[in-house]
Design a protein around this motif. Sequence first.
Motif, PDB file in Angstrom:
ATOM      1  N   VAL A   1       1.274  -0.930   0.181  1.00  0.00           N
ATOM      2  CA  VAL A   1       0.054  -0.208  -0.032  1.00  0.00           C
ATOM      3  C   VAL A   1       1.046   1.362   0.016  1.00  0.00           C
ATOM      4  N   GLN A   2       0.663   2.143  -1.109  1.00  0.00           N
ATOM      5  CA  GLN A   2       1.729   3.515  -0.560  1.00  0.00           C
ATOM      6  C   GLN A   2       0.342   4.615  -1.504  1.00  0.00           C
ATOM      7  N   THR A   3       0.540   5.854  -0.628  1.00  0.00           N
ATOM      8  CA  THR A   3       0.326   6.406  -1.102  1.00  0.00           C
ATOM      9  C   THR A   3       0.669   7.164  -2.591  1.00  0.00           C
ATOM     10  N   GLU A   4      -0.149   7.897  -3.632  1.00  0.00           N
ATOM     11  CA  GLU A   4       0.351   8.561  -4.541  1.00  0.00           C
ATOM     12  C   GLU A   4       0.396  10.002  -5.239  1.00  0.00           C
ATOM     13  N   ARG A   5       1.538  10.749  -5.747  1.00  0.00           N
ATOM     14  CA  ARG A   5       1.315  12.332  -6.435  1.00  0.00           C
ATOM     15  C   ARG A   5       1.873  12.178  -7.331  1.00  0.00           C
ATOM     16  N   MET A   6       1.491  13.171  -7.844  1.00  0.00           N
ATOM     17  CA  MET A   6       2.325  13.196  -9.157  1.00  0.00           C
ATOM     18  C   MET A   6       3.065  14.942  -9.117  1.00  0.00           C
ATOM     19  N   ILE A   7       4.121  14.344  -9.271  1.00  0.00           N
ATOM     20  CA  ILE A   7       4.986  15.398  -8.905  1.00  0.00           C
ATOM     21  C   ILE A   7       5.058  16.554  -9.014  1.00  0.00           C
ATOM     22  N   GLY A   8       4.123  18.385  -7.942  1.00  0.00           N
ATOM     23  CA  GLY A   8       4.672  19.262  -8.932  1.00  0.00           C
ATOM     24  C   GLY A   8       3.319  19.064  -8.423  1.00  0.00           C
ATOM     25  N   MET A   9       2.333  18.092  -8.272  1.00  0.00           N
ATOM     26  CA  MET A   9       0.693  18.348  -7.550  1.00  0.00           C
ATOM     27  C   MET A   9       0.002  17.912  -6.713  1.00  0.00           C
ATOM     28  N   PRO A  10      -0.633  18.468  -5.754  1.00  0.00           N
ATOM     29  CA  PRO A  10      -1.179  18.306  -4.591  1.00  0.00           C
ATOM     30  C   PRO A  10      -2.684  17.448  -4.631  1.00  0.00           C
ATOM     31  N   ILE A  11      -2.828  16.651  -5.871  1.00  0.00           N
ATOM     32  CA  ILE A  11      -3.716  15.558  -5.793  1.00  0.00           C
ATOM     33  C   ILE A  11      -2.874  14.237  -5.081  1.00  0.00           C
ATOM     34  N   GLU A  12      -3.128  13.503  -4.090  1.00  0.00           N
ATOM     35  CA  GLU A  12      -3.272  12.007  -3.763  1.00  0.00           C
ATOM     36  C   GLU A  12      -3.865  11.574  -3.530  1.00  0.00           C
ATOM     37  N   THR A  13      -3.608  10.157  -4.246  1.00  0.00           N
ATOM     38  CA  THR A  13      -4.097   8.791  -3.570  1.00  0.00           C
ATOM     39  C   THR A  13      -3.949   7.049  -3.338  1.00  0.00           C
ATOM     40  N   LEU A  14      -4.566   6.957  -2.109  1.00  0.00           N
ATOM     41  CA  LEU A  14      -4.699   5.914  -2.156  1.00  0.00           C
ATOM     42  C   LEU A  14      -3.838   4.479  -3.056  1.00  0.00           C
ATOM     43  N   ASN A  15      -2.771   3.731  -2.491  1.00  0.00           N
ATOM     44  CA  ASN A  15      -2.873   2.624  -3.333  1.00  0.00           C
ATOM     45  C   ASN A  15      -2.629   1.311  -3.503  1.00  0.00           C
ATOM     46  N   ASP A  16      -3.942   0.909  -3.082  1.00  0.00           N
ATOM     47  CA  ASP A  16      -3.892  -0.825  -2.212  1.00  0.00           C
ATOM     48  C   ASP A  16      -3.762  -1.867  -3.053  1.00  0.00           C
TER      49      ASP A  16
END
Length: 325
Positions: free
Chosen positions: A260-275
Amino acid sequence: MPVTDVTTDAKNLTMTVVADLAAPIDRVWGAYSDPRQLERFWGPPGWPATFTHWDHTVGGKANYTMNGPRGEKASGTWEFLEIDGPRAFTVLDSFADESGTPDPNLPSMRMTFTFEQTAEGTRMVNTSYFASAEALETVVSMGAVEGTTLAMSQLDAVLQGLRDYAQGKGTNVELLDDTHVRITRLVEGPRELVWRAHNEPELMKKWLLGPDGWEMTECVLATEVGQSYRTSWAPTGDTEGEAFGFEGESLLIDAPKRSVQTERMIGMPIETLNDLNLYEEDGATLITLYVEYLDKETRDMILATGMADGMEASYARLERELLAV
């Protein structure tokens, strides 16, 4: 999804789940009487169950723990009151600690499961009986209706077998609710190698490229919980596009089954949780990725980028470049 109805009855203090399953009654009974199969669908997506004790006899007990994506744990215990295979069984279900000791501050409930053969397969009816309206309200407020519906959505893959369930369907995207998506892809190859392909930089650079014409320019992976990772891609040759990348933190590693990891596009504040979950059966591995978004708008925006097409190109390359060797 196999669940056709979930109802709560405050007058009779019950919650009833009805599911129509495309499998014969003996096959459904097998899924409910084998802890290794049962734990594949007893916990909802993102909270897989592990049965740590299993005594499938009248008076025997079964202990389980559901493991959340951020390291959370929720445990329970069953006491088998009646077993009439393959038609029915009844348990006393209690919230518990990881050793199976019931929590006296949370309600217990009697649960009956009945299985009836139908023309299309089997109808399963699960009725939970509560001691009071307060107990019913407590369990419902904890998300029991939604959690049960989502948990049962995993049962088809168990009953059908991985190849019947997913072979030839490519990368499949399912909207579970406004903020959760399930992405599945069956690949022909062992789980150990699929895990390595997701966790070794030299292997990732061979397949995790999306459409042709891109290369992975950076691959720094998290090998322990709490570490950060960073991956970047850039176009090659005449391919159009701008370089991009992702970064995040590792929240859970359970090799070779789950990360399980968090994920953000570099330079963007939007975060998802990837399981990410991997399950192997007869030499094939089902890759299941549960993604949690901030809201429906974010979910729809990201899916509209063609993410699934890029994932399918990568998974096809994974089979072609690594698993077929």
